[in-house]
Design an enzyme around this catalytic site. Structure first.
Site, PDB file in Angstrom:
ATOM      1  N   HIS A 151       2.006   4.860   7.088  1.00  0.00           N
ATOM      2  CA  HIS A 151       2.480   5.953   7.488  1.00  0.00           C
ATOM      3  C   HIS A 151       3.167   6.576   6.302  1.00  0.00           C
ATOM      4  CE1 HIS A 151       3.586   9.414  10.243  1.00  0.00           C
ATOM      5  NE2 HIS A 151       4.750   8.974  10.013  1.00  0.00           N
TER       6      HIS A 151
ATOM      7  N   SER B  53       4.138  13.851   8.523  1.00  0.00           N
ATOM      8  CA  SER B  53       4.451  13.480   9.797  1.00  0.00           C
ATOM      9  C   SER B  53       4.847  14.700  10.767  1.00  0.00           C
ATOM     10  CB  SER B  53       5.523  12.474   9.902  1.00  0.00           C
ATOM     11  OG  SER B  53       5.457  11.768  11.202  1.00  0.00           O
TER      12      SER B  53
ATOM     13  N   ASP C  14      -3.393   4.598  10.883  1.00  0.00           N
ATOM     14  CA  ASP C  14      -1.822   4.936  11.099  1.00  0.00           C
ATOM     15  C   ASP C  14      -1.501   4.820  12.620  1.00  0.00           C
ATOM     16  OD1 ASP C  14       0.678   6.342  10.917  1.00  0.00           O
ATOM     17  OD2 ASP C  14      -0.086   8.129   9.766  1.00  0.00           O
TER      18      ASP C  14
END
Length: 552
Positions: A492, A237, A462
């Protein structure tokens, strides 16, 4: 990261990326001029000086503090870094580091450093994966190293923007799908107050030090203090953006890099447009959840269409607006719990079961699922503060509420699930009390030609870091960057036991440096099986094969 809308919103996880076209905001002038070139040069020179010193004084690892709950096999150390790299001998802060040594020292390839994202995610847990069979070969070749970025956890004084007791106060209200003028005024006031609290509780100068550039400098010093000439890094991320900026600024110090669930690094999107871009992607994933629940009507009784499932959710939300469940679960807590369904499909069964039970007259599963843990309030408040400070400092944001209002009103018409929650979470950046914002680094560029092969992994659906960001990151990292896509999936955080095909590519790359070249697809991991209302306890164990805690 467990973030929370300042002034009474939903606690929720965060991640960043770009998606298909979102409303284009009107460019707003920065609140102040960017840092002068001379200052940036001084900061970079300071980082190089501190890194050279650290290389001559390796970290001293010993038992970890009991509060870390890492067990005796993991060893910990503290890395000292300057608060301001332009003054390398000035005020210092500590970065806590955790490590498990490679189990096969004859085949050791160095240290593998992990960042779970956020910003504000604490990666101290990472060495614990050494005990999982799926990590045996990587753990034999690498020391597994986690750390808490500056201001997070026990790394320096924890950054704070409000009293943790205020942060944890429940129940709260989620933003309306179509907020009216009074609600907007209340949220704007709360955002101003939150921004002021950051400066008051932290101090303006220290507050300005929470930036991606300083996170990169800290990582550069950590690499040196670990005795590594080149960095092996895995980021998830926001951690992908951190790694990409590092690769751009220090290409000669990169060995292997895995980018899991990639942020779109285009400077034009950091961070306002990237947050707008999440709206349609989260909407799509919310639709995936509702479609799955509808396909298991026999288990949950919530209807045979996504629309029927939405109707049930809306009835629960209306009931909680009238009377919070258990006195603590309001619409804010409901939205926080169900936003997780847009992040992780392993969360789908217990979310569906809790909705079903509530509509049948039993609120206890929803209370167990959504009620916040008071013991975690300080950690959550800290993570939210680091998230906010880093994003607000990293780039200019629109300083006028009218721009935010126009862009999010338009976006919410087609993506109502998370648009306003996201907007109000980030709104303190419009009123940020720091004189000079950073200018985002132009990731890639000439540095890409000097990089070794790198590996990007992404899920096609995602919501937090939408797939176009992975395409953009691969393009910017140059011809040596490969992209592995989990097709038709949207959880995710792709690396970590959900998909054997993805994990084989990642393991092969870390062990040999080989990538599939270009782009390759993997079939999606199986959707979760439904959990009956009598089997709810089993759902609390989480994904049985997960190699890492959920990324942020």
């Amino acid at each position: 990261m467990r973030a929370r809308t300042p002034g009474g919103g939903a606690g929720r996880s965060r991640g960043f990326g770009a998606a298909p076209p979102a409303p284009t905001p009107t460019a707003a002038p920065p609140t102040a001029a960017p840092p002068a070139a001379a200052l940036l040069a001084a900061e970079e020179a300071g980082a190089e000086l501190v890194a050279r010193r650290a290389a001559g004084h390796p970290l001293e690892f010993g038992p970890c503090a009991a509060v870390e709950e890492l067990g005796p096999a993991v060893r910990c150390a503290t890395l000292r870094v300057p608060v301001d790299y332009a003054r390398p001998d000035g005020e210092q802060t500590g970065i806590t580091v955790s490590r498990v040594r490679a189990t096969g020292p004859a085949a050791r390839q160095g240290a593998l450093v992990y960042n779970p994202g956020g910003p504000g995610g604490n990666g101290m847990f990472f060495p614990l994966v050494a005990g999982l069979p799926e990590w045996r070969r990587v753990g034999a070749a690498y020391d597994l190293v986690g750390y808490a970025p500056r201001g997070t956890g026990r790394s320096g004084p924890p950054l704070s923007c409000q009293d943790p007791a205020e942060y944890a106060r429940t129940p709260t209200r989620a933003p309306s799908a179509v907020p009216g003028p009074a609600e907007k005024r209340e949220r704007v006031s709360a955002a101003r107050s939150y921004a002021r609290g950051c400066a008051r509780r932290t101090g303006p100068e220290r507050l300005a030090s929470y930036t991606t550039l300083n996170n990169v400098r800290d990582l550069h010093v950590l690499r040196a203090a670990l005795g590594e000439a080149k960095l092996n890094f895995m980021g998830a991320s926001y951690g992908t953006y951190l790694g990409a900026v590092y690769a751009t600024l220090h290409p000669a110090h990169v060995r292997r890099m895995v980018f899991d669930s990639a942020v779109d690094p285009d400077p034009a999107g950091i961070w306002y447009r990237n947050n707008l871009a999440q709206g349609p992607a989260f909407e799509r994933r919310w639709g995936d959840f509702r479609a799955w629940v509808a396909s298991h009507h026999a288990s949950y009784g919530l209807g045979t269409t996504p629309e029927a499932v939405q109707s049930g959710y809306d009835r629960v939300r209306a009931a909680l607006a009238r009377e919070p469940a258990g006195g603590v679960v309001g619409t804010g807590q409901l939205h926080s719990a169900y936003l997780k369904a847009a992040y992780y499909d392993e969360a789908w069964p217990d979310r569906a079961a809790a909705l079903s039970a509530f509509l049948r007259g039993d609120p206890s599963p929803l209370i167990a699922l959504a009620a916040p843990d008071p013991a975690a309030s300080a950690e959550g408040e800290n993570a939210t503060a680091v998230y906010t400070a880093t994003l607000c400092n990293d780039a200019p944001w629109p300083a006028d509420w009218e721009t935010w209002d126009r862009d999010n009103t338009e976006l919410a018409r087609r993506a109502p699930f998370e648009t306003w929650g996201n907007a109000f979470l980030n709104l303190p950046c419009a009123f940020w009390p720091v004189r000079e914002r950073q200018r985002p680094v132009d990731v890639g560029g000439p540095a890409a030609a000097a990089l070794p092969r790198t590996l990007v992994v992404a899920a096609e659906r995602d919501g937090a870091t939408p797939y176009p960001g992975a395409l953009e990151l691969q393009r910017r990292l140059g011809a040596g960057a490969a992209l592995v896509t989990e097709e038709g999936a949207g959880t995710h955080g792709v690396v970590g036991g959900r998909n054997d095909c993805v994990d084989r590519h990642v393991e092969r790359y870390l062990l040999t440096g080989a990538t599939p070249g270009g782009r390759v697809g993997c079939a999606p991991h199986p959707e979760p099986a439904p959990v009956s209302l009598d089997d709810r306890a089993a759902s609390t164990r989480g994904h049985p094969r997960a190699l890492l805690p959920p990324v942020v």
